[in-house]
Design a protein around this motif. Structure first.
Motif, PDB file in Angstrom:
ATOM      1  N   ILE A  11     -17.819 -69.620  99.523  1.00  0.00           N
ATOM      2  CA  ILE A  11     -16.815 -68.790 100.185  1.00  0.00           C
ATOM      3  C   ILE A  11     -15.416 -69.360  99.981  1.00  0.00           C
ATOM      4  O   ILE A  11     -15.181 -70.546 100.200  1.00  0.00           O
ATOM      5  N   ASP A  12     -14.507 -68.495  99.582  1.00  0.00           N
ATOM      6  CA  ASP A  12     -13.082 -68.816  99.538  1.00  0.00           C
ATOM      7  C   ASP A  12     -12.438 -67.992 100.641  1.00  0.00           C
ATOM      8  O   ASP A  12     -12.394 -66.761 100.554  1.00  0.00           O
ATOM      9  N   PRO A  13     -11.960 -68.634 101.709  1.00  0.00           N
ATOM     10  CA  PRO A  13     -11.392 -67.877 102.831  1.00  0.00           C
ATOM     11  C   PRO A  13     -10.198 -67.005 102.464  1.00  0.00           C
ATOM     12  O   PRO A  13      -9.825 -66.130 103.228  1.00  0.00           O
ATOM     13  N   CYS A  14      -9.629 -67.205 101.299  1.00  0.00           N
ATOM     14  CA  CYS A  14      -8.461 -66.422 100.883  1.00  0.00           C
ATOM     15  C   CYS A  14      -8.833 -65.084 100.256  1.00  0.00           C
ATOM     16  O   CYS A  14      -7.948 -64.282  99.964  1.00  0.00           O
ATOM     17  N   VAL A  15     -10.114 -64.851 100.007  1.00  0.00           N
ATOM     18  CA  VAL A  15     -10.532 -63.589  99.402  1.00  0.00           C
ATOM     19  C   VAL A  15     -11.650 -62.955 100.219  1.00  0.00           C
ATOM     20  O   VAL A  15     -12.353 -63.629 100.964  1.00  0.00           O
ATOM     21  N   GLU A  16     -11.820 -61.663 100.060  1.00  0.00           N
ATOM     22  CA  GLU A  16     -12.849 -60.905 100.763  1.00  0.00           C
ATOM     23  C   GLU A  16     -14.233 -61.394 100.330  1.00  0.00           C
ATOM     24  O   GLU A  16     -14.511 -61.469  99.136  1.00  0.00           O
ATOM     25  N   SER A  17     -15.087 -61.722 101.291  1.00  0.00           N
ATOM     26  CA  SER A  17     -16.393 -62.310 100.982  1.00  0.00           C
ATOM     27  C   SER A  17     -17.575 -61.429 101.353  1.00  0.00           C
ATOM     28  O   SER A  17     -18.714 -61.796 101.087  1.00  0.00           O
ATOM     29  N   ASP A  18     -17.331 -60.283 101.969  1.00  0.00           N
ATOM     30  CA  ASP A  18     -18.441 -59.446 102.430  1.00  0.00           C
ATOM     31  C   ASP A  18     -19.387 -59.053 101.296  1.00  0.00           C
ATOM     32  O   ASP A  18     -20.607 -59.065 101.462  1.00  0.00           O
ATOM     33  N   ASP A  19     -18.834 -58.720 100.134  1.00  0.00           N
ATOM     34  CA  ASP A  19     -19.668 -58.306  99.011  1.00  0.00           C
ATOM     35  C   ASP A  19     -20.580 -59.444  98.563  1.00  0.00           C
ATOM     36  O   ASP A  19     -21.752 -59.231  98.253  1.00  0.00           O
ATOM     37  N   LEU A  20     -20.050 -60.662  98.535  1.00  0.00           N
ATOM     38  CA  LEU A  20     -20.861 -61.827  98.158  1.00  0.00           C
ATOM     39  C   LEU A  20     -22.040 -61.994  99.117  1.00  0.00           C
ATOM     40  O   LEU A  20     -23.179 -62.208  98.693  1.00  0.00           O
ATOM     41  N   ILE A  21     -21.749 -61.906 100.404  1.00  0.00           N
ATOM     42  CA  ILE A  21     -22.782 -62.107 101.413  1.00  0.00           C
ATOM     43  C   ILE A  21     -23.818 -60.990 101.351  1.00  0.00           C
ATOM     44  O   ILE A  21     -25.026 -61.243 101.449  1.00  0.00           O
ATOM     45  N   GLN A  22     -23.375 -59.763 101.169  1.00  0.00           N
ATOM     46  CA  GLN A  22     -24.316 -58.646 101.068  1.00  0.00           C
ATOM     47  C   GLN A  22     -25.236 -58.798  99.856  1.00  0.00           C
ATOM     48  O   GLN A  22     -26.436 -58.518  99.935  1.00  0.00           O
ATOM     49  N   LYS A  23     -24.700 -59.281  98.740  1.00  0.00           N
ATOM     50  CA  LYS A  23     -25.534 -59.524  97.558  1.00  0.00           C
ATOM     51  C   LYS A  23     -26.526 -60.651  97.837  1.00  0.00           C
ATOM     52  O   LYS A  23     -27.692 -60.571  97.441  1.00  0.00           O
ATOM     53  N   ALA A  24     -26.085 -61.687  98.528  1.00  0.00           N
ATOM     54  CA  ALA A  24     -26.986 -62.792  98.878  1.00  0.00           C
ATOM     55  C   ALA A  24     -28.116 -62.309  99.779  1.00  0.00           C
ATOM     56  O   ALA A  24     -29.280 -62.675  99.590  1.00  0.00           O
ATOM     57  N   ILE A  25     -27.784 -61.464 100.754  1.00  0.00           N
ATOM     58  CA  ILE A  25     -28.806 -60.912 101.650  1.00  0.00           C
ATOM     59  C   ILE A  25     -29.815 -60.084 100.848  1.00  0.00           C
ATOM     60  O   ILE A  25     -31.024 -60.167 101.075  1.00  0.00           O
TER      61      ILE A  25
END
Length: 146
Positions: A11-25
């Motif tokens: 996670i980079d707090p400076c960029v949107e991370s929701d897509d990364l987390i959804q792909k991980a899920i």
């Protein structure tokens, strides 16, 4: 059937991370086995003049950055209903720390974002490229929305 049992999401707090987390899920058997990791690059003092280097104590700045990163990761954990303690803040070289932590925790997947740089930025390399090379597990690189 999910492919992975233990997934690290960089996670980079400076960029949107929701897509990364959804792909991980989507690729992880149990979303409670997902860990969000942020790596703080170490700050160093630079000389301000050739004959009078000034050393700046960055302890307070680093503490503020760490507190902000923890707050951000905690909000992501809550939003995506992940384990409350599934976050790690590491220090050092981002790619090296991600690879080290993934190996230590026996992760079988790393999910990381990429900005899709071109030209000189691509030539110089990127964090996602550095993680791919030498990582002991599968790496899913997700193109970040700009």
């Amino acid at each position: 059937m999910s492919l992975y049992q233990n997934t690290l999401v960089a996670i980079d707090p400076c960029v949107e991370s929701d897509d990364l987390i959804q792909k991980a899920i989507a690729i992880t058997a149990d979303k409670q086995n997902i860990t969000l990791v942020h790596v703080m690059e170490l700050m160093c003092a630079l000389p301000t003049a050739p004959y009078a280097p000034v050393v700046i104590d960055t302890t307070k700045i680093e503490a503020q950055v760490k507190a902000s990163a923890i707050e951000h990761l905690q909000s992501l954990l809550h939003k995506h209903q992940l384990k409350a303690d599934a976050l790690r803040i590491l220090s050092g070289s981002t790619a090296a720390q991600i690879k080290r932590y993934a190996a230590e925790q026996s992760c079988d997947a790393v999910v990381i974002g990429s900005h899709g740089r071109h030209g000189l930025g691509l030539l110089l390399g990127s964090t996602s490229s550095a993680v791919i090379h030498g990582c002991g597990c599968d790496v899913l690189v997700v193109r970040l929305k700009t």
